[in-house]
Design a protein around this motif. Structure first.
Motif, PDB file in Angstrom:
ATOM      1  N   LEU A 113      52.519  10.774 -29.135  1.00  0.00           N
ATOM      2  CA  LEU A 113      52.815   9.981 -27.943  1.00  0.00           C
ATOM      3  C   LEU A 113      51.901   8.765 -27.836  1.00  0.00           C
ATOM      4  O   LEU A 113      52.350   7.668 -27.485  1.00  0.00           O
ATOM      5  N   SER A 114      50.639   8.946 -28.146  1.00  0.00           N
ATOM      6  CA  SER A 114      49.692   7.838 -28.083  1.00  0.00           C
ATOM      7  C   SER A 114      50.102   6.721 -29.034  1.00  0.00           C
ATOM      8  O   SER A 114      50.121   5.546 -28.655  1.00  0.00           O
ATOM      9  N   ALA A 115      50.450   7.075 -30.256  1.00  0.00           N
ATOM     10  CA  ALA A 115      50.873   6.069 -31.232  1.00  0.00           C
ATOM     11  C   ALA A 115      52.159   5.381 -30.796  1.00  0.00           C
ATOM     12  O   ALA A 115      52.285   4.157 -30.893  1.00  0.00           O
ATOM     13  N   ALA A 116      53.108   6.145 -30.283  1.00  0.00           N
ATOM     14  CA  ALA A 116      54.388   5.571 -29.869  1.00  0.00           C
ATOM     15  C   ALA A 116      54.215   4.643 -28.669  1.00  0.00           C
ATOM     16  O   ALA A 116      54.813   3.563 -28.620  1.00  0.00           O
ATOM     17  N   ILE A 117      53.390   5.036 -27.719  1.00  0.00           N
ATOM     18  CA  ILE A 117      53.202   4.213 -26.512  1.00  0.00           C
ATOM     19  C   ILE A 117      52.481   2.914 -26.861  1.00  0.00           C
ATOM     20  O   ILE A 117      52.884   1.842 -26.412  1.00  0.00           O
ATOM     21  N   THR A 118      51.441   2.996 -27.664  1.00  0.00           N
ATOM     22  CA  THR A 118      50.651   1.792 -27.937  1.00  0.00           C
ATOM     23  C   THR A 118      51.331   0.835 -28.908  1.00  0.00           C
ATOM     24  O   THR A 118      51.150  -0.375 -28.799  1.00  0.00           O
ATOM     25  N   SER A 119      52.129   1.339 -29.847  1.00  0.00           N
ATOM     26  CA  SER A 119      52.661   0.435 -30.863  1.00  0.00           C
ATOM     27  C   SER A 119      54.175   0.235 -30.827  1.00  0.00           C
ATOM     28  O   SER A 119      54.660  -0.718 -31.427  1.00  0.00           O
ATOM     29  N   GLU A 120      54.913   1.086 -30.126  1.00  0.00           N
ATOM     30  CA  GLU A 120      56.370   0.992 -30.206  1.00  0.00           C
ATOM     31  C   GLU A 120      57.054   0.606 -28.907  1.00  0.00           C
ATOM     32  O   GLU A 120      58.142   0.042 -28.946  1.00  0.00           O
ATOM     33  N   LEU A 121      56.459   0.922 -27.774  1.00  0.00           N
ATOM     34  CA  LEU A 121      57.105   0.574 -26.510  1.00  0.00           C
ATOM     35  C   LEU A 121      56.978  -0.926 -26.262  1.00  0.00           C
ATOM     36  O   LEU A 121      55.894  -1.486 -26.337  1.00  0.00           O
ATOM     37  N   LYS A 122      58.102  -1.544 -25.962  1.00  0.00           N
ATOM     38  CA  LYS A 122      58.118  -2.995 -25.748  1.00  0.00           C
ATOM     39  C   LYS A 122      58.192  -3.375 -24.275  1.00  0.00           C
ATOM     40  O   LYS A 122      58.283  -4.532 -23.939  1.00  0.00           O
ATOM     41  N   ASP A 123      58.161  -2.396 -23.394  1.00  0.00           N
ATOM     42  CA  ASP A 123      58.266  -2.656 -21.960  1.00  0.00           C
ATOM     43  C   ASP A 123      57.008  -3.386 -21.481  1.00  0.00           C
ATOM     44  O   ASP A 123      55.893  -2.886 -21.637  1.00  0.00           O
ATOM     45  N   PRO A 124      57.159  -4.565 -20.887  1.00  0.00           N
ATOM     46  CA  PRO A 124      55.983  -5.318 -20.440  1.00  0.00           C
ATOM     47  C   PRO A 124      55.236  -4.650 -19.282  1.00  0.00           C
ATOM     48  O   PRO A 124      54.083  -4.980 -19.025  1.00  0.00           O
ATOM     49  N   ARG A 125      55.881  -3.691 -18.612  1.00  0.00           N
ATOM     50  CA  ARG A 125      55.202  -2.996 -17.515  1.00  0.00           C
ATOM     51  C   ARG A 125      54.139  -2.033 -18.016  1.00  0.00           C
ATOM     52  O   ARG A 125      53.239  -1.654 -17.283  1.00  0.00           O
ATOM     53  N   VAL A 126      54.261  -1.605 -19.271  1.00  0.00           N
ATOM     54  CA  VAL A 126      53.272  -0.685 -19.842  1.00  0.00           C
ATOM     55  C   VAL A 126      52.033  -1.499 -20.175  1.00  0.00           C
ATOM     56  O   VAL A 126      52.034  -2.311 -21.084  1.00  0.00           O
ATOM     57  N   GLY A 127      50.996  -1.269 -19.415  1.00  0.00           N
ATOM     58  CA  GLY A 127      49.739  -1.987 -19.636  1.00  0.00           C
ATOM     59  C   GLY A 127      48.897  -1.280 -20.671  1.00  0.00           C
ATOM     60  O   GLY A 127      49.404  -0.697 -21.631  1.00  0.00           O
ATOM     61  N   PHE A 128      47.600  -1.305 -20.451  1.00  0.00           N
ATOM     62  CA  PHE A 128      46.667  -0.639 -21.345  1.00  0.00           C
ATOM     63  C   PHE A 128      46.647   0.846 -20.982  1.00  0.00           C
ATOM     64  O   PHE A 128      45.966   1.260 -20.054  1.00  0.00           O
ATOM     65  N   VAL A 129      47.426   1.644 -21.709  1.00  0.00           N
ATOM     66  CA  VAL A 129      47.605   3.064 -21.419  1.00  0.00           C
ATOM     67  C   VAL A 129      46.969   3.886 -22.530  1.00  0.00           C
ATOM     68  O   VAL A 129      47.160   3.603 -23.707  1.00  0.00           O
ATOM     69  N   THR A 130      46.212   4.909 -22.127  1.00  0.00           N
ATOM     70  CA  THR A 130      45.615   5.845 -23.071  1.00  0.00           C
ATOM     71  C   THR A 130      46.089   7.248 -22.716  1.00  0.00           C
ATOM     72  O   THR A 130      45.977   7.667 -21.566  1.00  0.00           O
ATOM     73  N   VAL A 131      46.617   7.963 -23.690  1.00  0.00           N
ATOM     74  CA  VAL A 131      47.013   9.354 -23.471  1.00  0.00           C
ATOM     75  C   VAL A 131      45.751  10.194 -23.613  1.00  0.00           C
ATOM     76  O   VAL A 131      45.145  10.256 -24.677  1.00  0.00           O
TER      77      VAL A 131
END
Length: 114
Positions: A17-35
């Motif tokens: 999930l961490s890899a997918a959120i940081t490198s694959e999600l293109k939604d601009p609302r997702v800021g600096f997120v850490t799982v």
């Protein structure tokens, strides 16, 4: 399921999930997120994903909303990466432990200055 296996499943899910959120999600609302952690139910049907979000409360809320909207994509990523009988339904929760740690450190520092 044994505690050791649950720990390994939770850690594997956290990494994917961490890899997918940081490198694959293109939604601009997702800021600096850490799982920070994943807690999976014993039957592997549900998983609570704890995330830390850098920013103000509005940015946090928008990031969590974007993650909720992307849960289908993230579940498919988990299904593709991990060999589990059931892919858990994801629920995202804000992890405020870092914030609490900073607050405690500030209180201790203020107390030492007295």
């Amino acid at each position: 399921m044994t505690g050791d296996r649950m720990r390994r499943v939770n850690e594997a899910m956290r990494e994917v999930l961490s890899a997918a959120i940081t490198s694959e999600l293109k939604d601009p609302r997702v800021g600096f997120v850490t799982v920070t952690a994943v807690e999976t139910s014993q039957d592997l049907r549900h998983a609570r994903v704890f995330v830390s979000v850098l920013g103000n409360p509005g940015e946090r809320r928008r990031s969590l909303q974007a993650l909720d909207n992307a849960h289908g994509y993230l579940q498919r990523r988990l299904a593709g990466e991990l060999r589990l009988k059931h892919t858990p339904t994801l629920e995202f929760a804000y992890d405020d432990s870092a914030e609490r740690g900073f607050r405690i450190a500030a209180l201790l520092e203020r107390e030492e200055q007295r």
